[in-house]
Design a protein around this motif. Structure first.
Motif, PDB file in Angstrom:
ATOM      1  N   GLU A 216     -30.126   7.150   3.072  1.00  0.00           N
ATOM      2  CA  GLU A 216     -30.257   7.423   1.635  1.00  0.00           C
ATOM      3  C   GLU A 216     -31.438   6.678   1.037  1.00  0.00           C
ATOM      4  OE1 GLU A 216     -28.663   9.515  -0.389  1.00  0.00           O
ATOM      5  OE2 GLU A 216     -27.642  10.310   1.373  1.00  0.00           O
ATOM      6  N   SER A 217     -31.649   5.433   1.480  1.00  0.00           N
ATOM      7  CA  SER A 217     -32.766   4.652   0.956  1.00  0.00           C
ATOM      8  C   SER A 217     -34.105   5.279   1.335  1.00  0.00           C
ATOM      9  CB  SER A 217     -32.697   3.212   1.503  1.00  0.00           C
ATOM     10  OG  SER A 217     -31.514   2.567   1.059  1.00  0.00           O
ATOM     11  N   MET A 218     -34.216   5.726   2.579  1.00  0.00           N
ATOM     12  CA  MET A 218     -35.470   6.322   3.026  1.00  0.00           C
ATOM     13  C   MET A 218     -35.707   7.690   2.394  1.00  0.00           C
ATOM     14  SD  MET A 218     -36.863   3.994   4.652  1.00  0.00           S
ATOM     15  CE  MET A 218     -38.307   4.890   5.229  1.00  0.00           C
ATOM     16  N   LYS A 219     -34.644   8.412   2.048  1.00  0.00           N
ATOM     17  CA  LYS A 219     -34.804   9.675   1.316  1.00  0.00           C
ATOM     18  C   LYS A 219     -35.415   9.417  -0.059  1.00  0.00           C
ATOM     19  CE  LYS A 219     -31.112  12.378   3.489  1.00  0.00           C
ATOM     20  NZ  LYS A 219     -29.757  12.983   3.301  1.00  0.00           N
ATOM     21  N   ASN A 220     -34.958   8.350  -0.705  1.00  0.00           N
ATOM     22  CA  ASN A 220     -35.529   7.993  -2.007  1.00  0.00           C
ATOM     23  C   ASN A 220     -37.004   7.616  -1.874  1.00  0.00           C
ATOM     24  OD1 ASN A 220     -33.085   8.364  -3.325  1.00  0.00           O
ATOM     25  ND2 ASN A 220     -32.437   6.247  -3.020  1.00  0.00           N
ATOM     26  N   VAL A 221     -37.337   6.898  -0.787  1.00  0.00           N
ATOM     27  CA  VAL A 221     -38.732   6.532  -0.544  1.00  0.00           C
ATOM     28  C   VAL A 221     -39.580   7.783  -0.328  1.00  0.00           C
ATOM     29  CG1 VAL A 221     -40.293   5.388   1.079  1.00  0.00           C
ATOM     30  CG2 VAL A 221     -38.168   4.262   0.397  1.00  0.00           C
ATOM     31  N   LYS A 222     -39.051   8.724   0.445  1.00  0.00           N
ATOM     32  CA  LYS A 222     -39.778   9.961   0.739  1.00  0.00           C
ATOM     33  C   LYS A 222     -40.039  10.770  -0.522  1.00  0.00           C
ATOM     34  CE  LYS A 222     -37.665  13.290   2.960  1.00  0.00           C
ATOM     35  NZ  LYS A 222     -37.031  14.056   4.060  1.00  0.00           N
ATOM     36  N   GLU A 223     -39.023  10.848  -1.405  1.00  0.00           N
ATOM     37  CA  GLU A 223     -39.183  11.603  -2.648  1.00  0.00           C
ATOM     38  C   GLU A 223     -40.233  10.979  -3.558  1.00  0.00           C
ATOM     39  OE1 GLU A 223     -35.375  11.868  -4.424  1.00  0.00           O
ATOM     40  OE2 GLU A 223     -34.549  13.224  -2.912  1.00  0.00           O
ATOM     41  N   LYS A 224     -40.322   9.637  -3.548  1.00  0.00           N
ATOM     42  CA  LYS A 224     -41.267   8.950  -4.431  1.00  0.00           C
ATOM     43  C   LYS A 224     -42.698   8.968  -3.899  1.00  0.00           C
ATOM     44  CE  LYS A 224     -37.850   5.784  -6.433  1.00  0.00           C
ATOM     45  NZ  LYS A 224     -37.416   4.365  -6.575  1.00  0.00           N
ATOM     46  N   LEU A 225     -42.854   9.026  -2.564  1.00  0.00           N
ATOM     47  CA  LEU A 225     -44.186   8.882  -1.983  1.00  0.00           C
ATOM     48  C   LEU A 225     -44.816  10.189  -1.495  1.00  0.00           C
ATOM     49  CD1 LEU A 225     -43.884   5.572   0.099  1.00  0.00           C
ATOM     50  CD2 LEU A 225     -44.837   5.893  -2.182  1.00  0.00           C
ATOM     51  N   PHE A 226     -43.989  11.207  -1.202  1.00  0.00           N
ATOM     52  CA  PHE A 226     -44.536  12.407  -0.589  1.00  0.00           C
ATOM     53  C   PHE A 226     -44.178  13.665  -1.382  1.00  0.00           C
ATOM     54  CE2 PHE A 226     -44.299   9.324   2.798  1.00  0.00           C
ATOM     55  CZ  PHE A 226     -45.487   9.516   3.496  1.00  0.00           C
TER      56      PHE A 226
END
Length: 253
Positions: A216-226
């Motif tokens: 879940e944390s990495m999904k949030n990172v992906k949405e913010k950066l890519f």
């Protein structure tokens, strides 16, 4: 004794001898070179799917239904057995934010536990508000003895076929810390405050950062950066140079 218990006693003995040496009754601590090592075992708590199974199960035994409700309340509040037992109507109050909160000092540490009540917890309080035992004791719930509670929870775990899990109120506190709060974005320091911990290091032992939390944390990172096409977003702040120069010119003038 098991390793952890023996280590705790050995640690206490070392501290006692340190005091003896400080008072001059012995020349040195003969246990000083002995090192106490602890291997913490991972203690499982119910996952979200198991919690839903527990909450939605129809018990034929009314006593098991009561125990399930008490355990569920602990999952919504992070309260241990004693705090659930001691909880009284005067501990629940409407706060300035318009929400119902429950305030109680944790018996183990003396630190306050202040928790906004979730809808599920409020429903459980309403369910037992007119229970004769709760009314006679002036408590929120008709809580049985700790022994009866723990034995009943073990039987419930068997009935629900929770093979790797023995339900305890400590597991419920872990569920509150991990599934109810931390995984939903609540900061660890806030979780620690609600659990009534003296140190945030203790709270870190309650929170289980598993693969689901990492995902879940990495999904949030992906949405913010890519972007959706996989291209890296331009997150550099845009500075309007013309407006900045105008402001500077006015300031100088």
């Amino acid at each position: 004794m098991k390793d952890v218990s023996a280590g705790k006693y050995a640690q206490s003995i070392k501290e006692i001898i340190d005091r003896v040496v400080a008072k001059g009754w012995m020349s040195h601590n003969i246990f000083a070179i002995f090192k106490c090592t602890f291997k913490r075992k991972k203690k499982p708590h119910p996952k979200a799917s198991e919690f839903h199974t527990l909450v939605n199960h129809q018990f034929k035994n009314s006593f098991y239904e009561l125990l399930r409700d008490l355990y569920e309340f602990s999952c919504y509040t992070g309260f241990a057995y004693q705090e659930v037992y001691d909880s009284a109507p005067h501990h629940v109050n409407l706060q300035d934010d318009g929400e119902l909160w429950i305030y109680i000092d944790r018996q183990k540490t003396g630190f306050p536990e202040k928790v906004p009540l979730l809808p599920g917890a409020i429903k459980l309080i309403q369910k037992y508000k007119n229970h004769p035992v709760a009314l006679r004791r002036n408590r929120l719930f008709p809580v049985p003895t700790n022994q009866a509670y723990n034995e009943g929870l073990k039987e419930i775990a068997k009935e629900l076929n929770f093979q790797y899990l023995e339900l305890t109120t400590h597991d419920a506190r872990r569920f509150f810390a991990t599934e109810m709060t931390y995984k939903k974005g609540v900061p660890l320091k806030t979780v620690s405050k609600m659990l009534g911990h003296q140190s945030i290091k203790t709270t870190e032992l309650y929170v289980d950062v598993d693969e689901e939390a990492i995902s879940e944390s990495m999904k949030n990172v992906k949405e913010k950066l890519f972007n959706d096409d996989g291209e890296l977003k331009n997150t550099t702040p845009v500075i309007e140079i013309n407006n900045t120069l105008k402001v500077a010119h006015i300031a100088v003038k």
